[in-house]
Design a protein around this motif. Structure first.
Motif, short mmCIF file in Angstrom:
data_model
loop_
_atom_site.label_atom_id
_atom_site.label_comp_id
_atom_site.label_asym_id
_atom_site.label_seq_id
_atom_site.Cartn_x
_atom_site.Cartn_y
_atom_site.Cartn_z
N ARG A 73 31.45 43.53 37.65
CA ARG A 73 32.70 43.44 38.42
C ARG A 73 32.44 43.78 39.89
NH1 ARG A 73 35.62 45.94 33.36
NH2 ARG A 73 36.19 43.98 32.35
N GLU A 74 31.62 44.77 40.13
CA GLU A 74 31.32 45.13 41.52
C GLU A 74 30.52 44.04 42.22
OE1 GLU A 74 29.90 49.19 41.44
OE2 GLU A 74 31.92 49.93 41.02
N HIS B 150 33.06 41.72 43.44
CA HIS B 150 33.73 42.25 44.63
C HIS B 150 32.84 42.06 45.86
CE1 HIS B 150 35.93 45.31 41.80
NE2 HIS B 150 36.17 44.06 41.48
N ARG B 151 31.55 42.34 45.71
CA ARG B 151 30.61 42.14 46.85
C ARG B 151 30.66 40.69 47.33
NH1 ARG B 151 26.99 45.17 43.90
NH2 ARG B 151 25.55 43.47 43.48
N PHE C 29 33.64 40.57 49.63
CA PHE C 29 33.42 41.31 50.88
C PHE C 29 32.46 40.53 51.78
CE2 PHE C 29 33.91 45.37 48.11
CZ PHE C 29 35.27 45.39 48.29
N SER D 58 39.95 36.99 46.88
CA SER D 58 40.33 37.96 45.86
C SER D 58 40.00 37.44 44.48
CB SER D 58 41.80 38.34 45.98
OG SER D 58 42.61 37.28 45.61
N ILE D 59 39.60 38.36 43.63
CA ILE D 59 39.22 38.06 42.26
C ILE D 59 40.16 38.83 41.36
CG2 ILE D 59 37.38 38.38 40.53
CD1 ILE D 59 35.38 37.50 42.54
#
Lengths: 162, 162, 162
Positions: free
Chosen positions: B25-26, B29-30, B33, B90-91
């Motif tokens: 999940r991170e 997100h990366r 970003f 966005s996810i």
């Protein structure tokens, strides 16, 4: 001082709690996948056999057979206004609280549908869900939902402070 | 009855599973970003060296060098139509399934871009991702994506029932 | 080779880390629930007593009393332009990093408000949060936020690469 046995049991209990939250979140994702792919069987199985869906203060669907029909009916709102146009059921991050084989979650949902070359917000809602674990599987027992509007958040978010 | 050793190993395995989901999940997100800050190096490193990105049934980007260029090119779609206008990748919450050093995820994504005084939905998509763990780091090996539209969810969400 | 005691301690530490991330995400959900239900007490308690909220490069709120007033004031922006119209504060999935009793998170937020028969995006933002654990409870110490716009993501997302 705790023995190793007691420490292991405690860690296991905490791990069970984290995994249960994960299972419930994935249940809510399956809800969305099943709705957007028009999978009536998978969607109805996310709900308990006697589940109740309350929206805007009224019971709009109850019992698994009715949940199945809500998705399957070719002339129903779901096929005509949502799935056939192209839809995306999204669930924002939710808070989940687990107590043994019962749980609740609170959070918001958004359904997008295609219109012309863009997308419309079809529903934007505040939600409370109650869950039960039946035969080793989490199911939604009750969902209370209100479209976002003046005062509606207070009618739905009742457990998050606990 | 299990020995303490066996119980500890089992707990460790379950913990590894939860942490792997978190790492994946991170990673997603990366992805966002890096896209919004225009960081071509970080964005291309989210992908495997031989990664493939399929969108709408066609391979649109493949190989890390091409992923780097997709973000870096000052005349490319990313800089001109997305990042330079101000964007938000966005996810939504995703379901992740981990099997050793392989994993998949399914869920939806939304890219907002600025327009006039407000925001437009630039893309709204259904997605399936395959991941591999290479030298202790999760990477996207393949992403299959379709804009939300009639019938597209069924073409993308293929693993969530498993 | 590790003893059982050492292994149990290590597992406990990893579990603490996952639970802390969960607590911080739930803190951010409470933020949204409290805002949408107009609960000034609950909202102000999400923030540390000396918390600072920076938006667009300026400190817009600081100190718990001011956070309380921001929600409670019947003539303030929150009541008039957001809550009374019907609102939904949503937080997209965030990356959280925990270091002992300190933590940070980065991710995006979206506030919807009702307008006519539909919904408007009231704010769409990139965010960095710093947290501290005070008397066994996580609180926001500082939030840095910028509306999505050209170049704003780079001003906010400063820790995600670490």
């Amino acid at each position: 001082m705790q023995t190793s046995e007691a420490k292991i049991s405690e860690l296991e209990k905490r791990l069970n709690g984290l995994e249960a939250k994960e299972q419930i979140r994935e249940l809510l994702h399956r809800y969305g996948f099943a709705a957007d792919t028009g999978d009536a069987k998978a969607w109805s199985e996310v709900w308990n056999e006697h589940a109740v869906y309350e929206r805007g203060g009224e019971t709009v669907i109850s019992g698994r057979a009715a949940f199945f029909t809500a998705i399957e009916d070719p002339h129903g709102t779901h096929k005509v206004e949502i799935e056939n146009r192209g839809s995306l059921h999204s669930i924002n991050p939710v808070t989940v609280e687990v107590n043994g084989d019962r749980a609740w979650a609170e959070g918001s949902t958004l359904v997008w549908v295609c219109r012309d070359r863009g997308y419309d917000v079809y529903t934007l809602s505040h939600n409370h869900w109650d869950f039960a674990k039946t035969r080793d599987k989490w199911e939604i027992v009750r969902r209370i939902s209100r479209p976002v509007g003046p005062g509606t958040a207070k009618l739905v978010y009742t457990n998050w402070r606990a």
